[in-house]
Design an enzyme around this catalytic site. Structure first.
Site, short mmCIF file in Angstrom:
data_model
loop_
_atom_site.label_atom_id
_atom_site.label_comp_id
_atom_site.label_asym_id
_atom_site.label_seq_id
_atom_site.Cartn_x
_atom_site.Cartn_y
_atom_site.Cartn_z
N LYS A 193 0.83 -1.20 0.00
CA LYS A 193 0.00 0.00 0.00
C LYS A 193 0.87 1.26 0.00
O LYS A 193 2.09 1.21 0.15
CB LYS A 193 -0.93 0.00 1.22
CG LYS A 193 -1.87 -1.20 1.31
CD LYS A 193 -2.83 -1.26 0.14
CE LYS A 193 -4.02 -2.17 0.38
NZ LYS A 193 -3.70 -3.56 0.71
N HIS A 194 0.23 2.42 -0.14
CA HIS A 194 0.95 3.70 -0.21
C HIS A 194 1.79 3.96 1.03
O HIS A 194 2.91 4.46 0.95
CB HIS A 194 -0.04 4.86 -0.35
CG HIS A 194 -0.83 4.86 -1.61
ND1 HIS A 194 -1.66 3.84 -1.97
CD2 HIS A 194 -0.91 5.78 -2.61
CE1 HIS A 194 -2.22 4.12 -3.13
NE2 HIS A 194 -1.80 5.30 -3.53
#
Length: 386
Positions: A193-194
């Site tokens: 994920k980011h």
């Protein structure tokens, strides 16, 4: 060329130092860094409250608990998502109903949701779990209007979309997770994920009652806050050791060193998101006028994934692997999982989701992907296509 995964974390020296400092401190869990991370994340998305938890699935489960999902609850979500978006309802004894996707955005189709709601008696459904799939933000203003019409709550699954947004009817930017339309929103900090904390998740809301309930449910349903005690015996009379278990909660806490890592990663969130958008534009340009169907490129897309569609998906997947490029498929439709087939779902129930699945492929998308690596990916894909 070294192996190129479809996604990966970026850990800097600053991230490592932030974790080391916590490891040398007095608190490894339930310490001050959790509250700091929560406040920073709430500020980032524009929400009033944030609750950090052990992972995104725990976040979904706690949301369902806080909204009193039970065996009488019927909830709608998308078949194109990770199974947890649906499973959180089943954890609480509720029933899951799927609605098909919009073939242009791959998001839950609001017209299909309305048709499903109207096909049942009034009051049959309890809520909706829209998913910001691949980083593309759902129009929650429209879903809020629909939900209010039928008395439903909304859990926004924004695991793919920190930093993502949509433009509302007043031409205002509405950030994913800002709490203006969803009752609760959830995020994941899995390594691809980011923002990466190893494992971890976050719930955001603007509802103070839900916020307080989430804090309780996150830690076994236990409170040490004397102002919240329900028994007559006061904290003063009992001593500083006294606590109360007031709900059947869970141990869904995040650690202090994970929270410190998350706060450090947040410092680069804006720059990392901009890099993802640059990479997406370069993919867009490269695949113009080819047999590849590229995703809708909305300005607010957070680009957790870059999903293409191609007729010979398996051929391209294997060809990329032979050339040390590792793609992935997101997702096998949830209603086709054996568990949900046992609930009565079957192939053909959601033809648009199934058609999407037959051709979709997620190619590498992460902020540390270099221009040279991306060019190699593009050249390899175009060579296969030609």
């Amino acid at each position: 060329m070294k192996a190129i995964p479809y996604g990966r974390q970026t850990i800097t020296d600053e991230d490592i130092q932030a974790v080391v400092e916590v490891l040398k401190s007095d608190f490894l869990t339930q310490g001050p860094h959790i509250a700091t991370f929560e406040q920073k994340f709430a500020d980032y998305v524009g929400a009033k409250y944030a609750v950090a938890v052990s992972n995104g699935t725990a976040a979904l489960h706690l949301c369902a608990l806080a909204l009193n999902v039970n065996e009488k609850s019927n909830v709608i979500t998308s078949p194109i998502t990770f199974a947890a978006s649906a499973n959180c309802i089943k954890y609480c004894g509720g029933e899951v109903f799927f609605a098909d996707i919009d073939p242009k955005t791959f998001l839950l189709d609001i017209t299909k949701v309305r048709a499903l709601i109207e096909s049942k008696p009034k009051g049959f459904f309890s809520g909706i779990v829209p998913v910001d799939f691949a980083g593309n933000a759902v129009d929650l203003e429209a879903f809020r209007k629909l939900a209010d019409e039928f008395g439903l709550w909304i859990i926004e699954d924004a695991c793919h979309a920190p930093g993502g947004y949509f433009i509302d009817s007043h031409k205002q930017q509405q950030n994913c997770g800002n709490g203006n339309f969803a009752d609760l929103s959830i995020f994941s900090f899995h390594p691809v994920k980011h923002i990466a904390t190893g494992e971890g998740g976050m719930i955001t809301t603007n509802n103070p009652a839900l916020y307080e309930n989430l804090l309780l449910l996150r830690t076994h349903g236990i409170t040490k806050n004397a102002t919240q005690f329900q028994n007559e015996a006061s904290e003063v009379a009992q001593g500083g050791w006294y606590y109360e278990m007031q709900e059947l909660g869970y141990n869904y806490r995040i650690t202090d060193f994970q929270a410190a890592l998350g706060s450090s990663q947040l410092e680069r969130a804006a720059a990392n998101l901009e890099r993802r958008r640059v990479l997406a534009k370069q993919y867009d340009a490269a695949f113009e006028n080819t047999a590849i169907i590229k995703p809708i490129n909305h300005p607010g897309n957070a680009y957790h994934l870059y999903v293409i569609q191609i007729k010979d998906r398996l051929g391209l997947y294997n060809y990329l692997k032979e050339n040390h490029i590792y793609a992935q498929v997101h997702y096998v439709p949830v209603h086709l999982m054996p568990y949900y087939q046992k609930q009565g779902y079957k192939k053909g129930d959601f033809p648009l989701a199934e058609k999407y699945y037959e051709a979709c492929l997620s190619i590498p998308m992460y902020q540390s992907l270099t221009d040279d690596e991306q060019q190699y990916i593009i050249e390899t894909i175009l060579k296969f296509v030609k």
